[in-house]
Scaffold this motif. Sequence first.
Motif, PDB file in Angstrom:
ATOM      1  N   TYR A  79      -4.826  19.361 -23.701  1.00  0.00           N
ATOM      2  CA  TYR A  79      -5.234  20.901 -23.635  1.00  0.00           C
ATOM      3  C   TYR A  79      -5.590  20.450 -25.706  1.00  0.00           C
ATOM      4  O   TYR A  79      -6.597  21.598 -25.696  1.00  0.00           O
ATOM      5  CB  TYR A  79      -4.954  21.429 -22.797  1.00  0.00           C
ATOM      6  CG  TYR A  79      -5.204  22.548 -23.364  1.00  0.00           C
ATOM      7  CD1 TYR A  79      -6.435  24.046 -22.227  1.00  0.00           C
ATOM      8  CD2 TYR A  79      -5.067  23.858 -24.100  1.00  0.00           C
ATOM      9  CE1 TYR A  79      -6.906  24.579 -22.628  1.00  0.00           C
ATOM     10  CE2 TYR A  79      -5.362  25.445 -24.828  1.00  0.00           C
ATOM     11  CZ  TYR A  79      -6.608  25.357 -23.500  1.00  0.00           C
ATOM     12  OH  TYR A  79      -6.671  27.070 -24.131  1.00  0.00           O
ATOM     13  N   ASP A  80      -4.175  20.804 -25.758  1.00  0.00           N
ATOM     14  CA  ASP A  80      -3.911  20.519 -27.190  1.00  0.00           C
ATOM     15  C   ASP A  80      -5.499  19.816 -28.229  1.00  0.00           C
ATOM     16  O   ASP A  80      -6.057  20.377 -29.302  1.00  0.00           O
ATOM     17  CB  ASP A  80      -2.922  19.791 -28.077  1.00  0.00           C
ATOM     18  CG  ASP A  80      -1.538  21.213 -26.701  1.00  0.00           C
ATOM     19  OD1 ASP A  80      -2.000  22.542 -27.049  1.00  0.00           O
ATOM     20  OD2 ASP A  80      -0.835  20.949 -26.815  1.00  0.00           O
ATOM     21  N   LYS A  81      -5.897  18.593 -27.589  1.00  0.00           N
ATOM     22  CA  LYS A  81      -6.319  17.571 -28.299  1.00  0.00           C
ATOM     23  C   LYS A  81      -7.905  18.285 -28.346  1.00  0.00           C
ATOM     24  O   LYS A  81      -8.496  18.279 -29.379  1.00  0.00           O
ATOM     25  CB  LYS A  81      -6.221  16.346 -28.025  1.00  0.00           C
ATOM     26  CG  LYS A  81      -5.215  15.469 -28.062  1.00  0.00           C
ATOM     27  CD  LYS A  81      -4.741  14.662 -27.431  1.00  0.00           C
ATOM     28  CE  LYS A  81      -3.602  13.807 -28.140  1.00  0.00           C
ATOM     29  NZ  LYS A  81      -3.031  12.725 -27.265  1.00  0.00           N
ATOM     30  N   PHE A  82      -8.390  18.765 -27.068  1.00  0.00           N
ATOM     31  CA  PHE A  82      -9.171  19.476 -26.582  1.00  0.00           C
ATOM     32  C   PHE A  82      -9.853  20.934 -27.957  1.00  0.00           C
ATOM     33  O   PHE A  82     -10.498  20.915 -28.285  1.00  0.00           O
ATOM     34  CB  PHE A  82      -9.561  19.642 -24.959  1.00  0.00           C
ATOM     35  CG  PHE A  82      -9.991  18.411 -24.199  1.00  0.00           C
ATOM     36  CD1 PHE A  82     -11.097  18.006 -24.486  1.00  0.00           C
ATOM     37  CD2 PHE A  82      -9.483  18.489 -23.899  1.00  0.00           C
ATOM     38  CE1 PHE A  82     -11.521  16.792 -23.951  1.00  0.00           C
ATOM     39  CE2 PHE A  82      -9.925  17.618 -22.734  1.00  0.00           C
ATOM     40  CZ  PHE A  82     -11.171  16.593 -22.711  1.00  0.00           C
ATOM     41  N   SER A  83      -8.349  21.249 -27.850  1.00  0.00           N
ATOM     42  CA  SER A  83      -8.786  22.629 -28.616  1.00  0.00           C
ATOM     43  C   SER A  83      -8.955  22.926 -30.208  1.00  0.00           C
ATOM     44  O   SER A  83      -9.053  23.370 -31.232  1.00  0.00           O
ATOM     45  CB  SER A  83      -7.107  23.594 -27.868  1.00  0.00           C
ATOM     46  OG  SER A  83      -7.477  25.056 -28.801  1.00  0.00           O
ATOM     47  N   GLN A  84      -8.105  21.499 -30.641  1.00  0.00           N
ATOM     48  CA  GLN A  84      -8.319  21.349 -31.694  1.00  0.00           C
ATOM     49  C   GLN A  84      -9.948  20.714 -32.159  1.00  0.00           C
ATOM     50  O   GLN A  84     -10.170  21.068 -33.298  1.00  0.00           O
ATOM     51  CB  GLN A  84      -7.175  19.616 -32.285  1.00  0.00           C
ATOM     52  CG  GLN A  84      -5.960  20.215 -32.474  1.00  0.00           C
ATOM     53  CD  GLN A  84      -4.824  19.133 -32.691  1.00  0.00           C
ATOM     54  OE1 GLN A  84      -5.170  18.070 -32.728  1.00  0.00           O
ATOM     55  NE2 GLN A  84      -3.574  19.865 -32.077  1.00  0.00           N
ATOM     56  N   CYS A  85     -10.899  19.781 -31.044  1.00  0.00           N
ATOM     57  CA  CYS A  85     -11.889  19.547 -31.793  1.00  0.00           C
ATOM     58  C   CYS A  85     -12.761  20.887 -31.058  1.00  0.00           C
ATOM     59  O   CYS A  85     -14.192  21.160 -32.023  1.00  0.00           O
ATOM     60  CB  CYS A  85     -12.180  18.411 -30.692  1.00  0.00           C
ATOM     61  SG  CYS A  85     -11.632  17.353 -30.488  1.00  0.00           S
TER      62      CYS A  85
END
Length: 173
Positions: A79-85
């Motif tokens: 989720y954090d990785k998606f959110s950073q994108c």
Amino acid sequence: MAELRPNQEAKRAVINELVDKIKRAKAFVMVEYKGITVEADTKLRRAYREANIDYGVHKNTLMRIALAEAGYREDQADYDKFSQCLNGTTAIAFSYDDEIAPAKVTKENADKINVLKIKGGMMDGKFVDAATVESLAKIPSKPVLLGMLANVLNAPVQGLAIALKAVADKKEA
């Protein structure tokens, strides 16, 4: 996770649609498209349509909510990785039947349209970074891979047939 204010039925409908797309998708790719011309965007959309890829621009906040509702919770690393994108201008290309197609079409067009930047994506329910998306784009398409497999499987049989024919021709002579 961002919350919706009351009476925002239109946003709820978009979120529900995105949740459905995320759950059905075998893969998706997120791209930054800032500065794209209308002509280039038209060509890009045509390429996605021809590859049976669902492409659209979505608000980052709504996409974050949809990811959480689709099972990517805020306490998970993905989720954090998606959110950073999900910052700046974000367009998403969903594929429901081919894992490689969105990466391949996006990379081909990113090379032609210099303003397109691959941010990341999802494959098999897991986050993949931009470098991985670009690597996936180099994999041959499914029909090409099947053709290669057929050639590999056919080679020993073909070699045996040639050897048997040579033996038969030698005996006749």
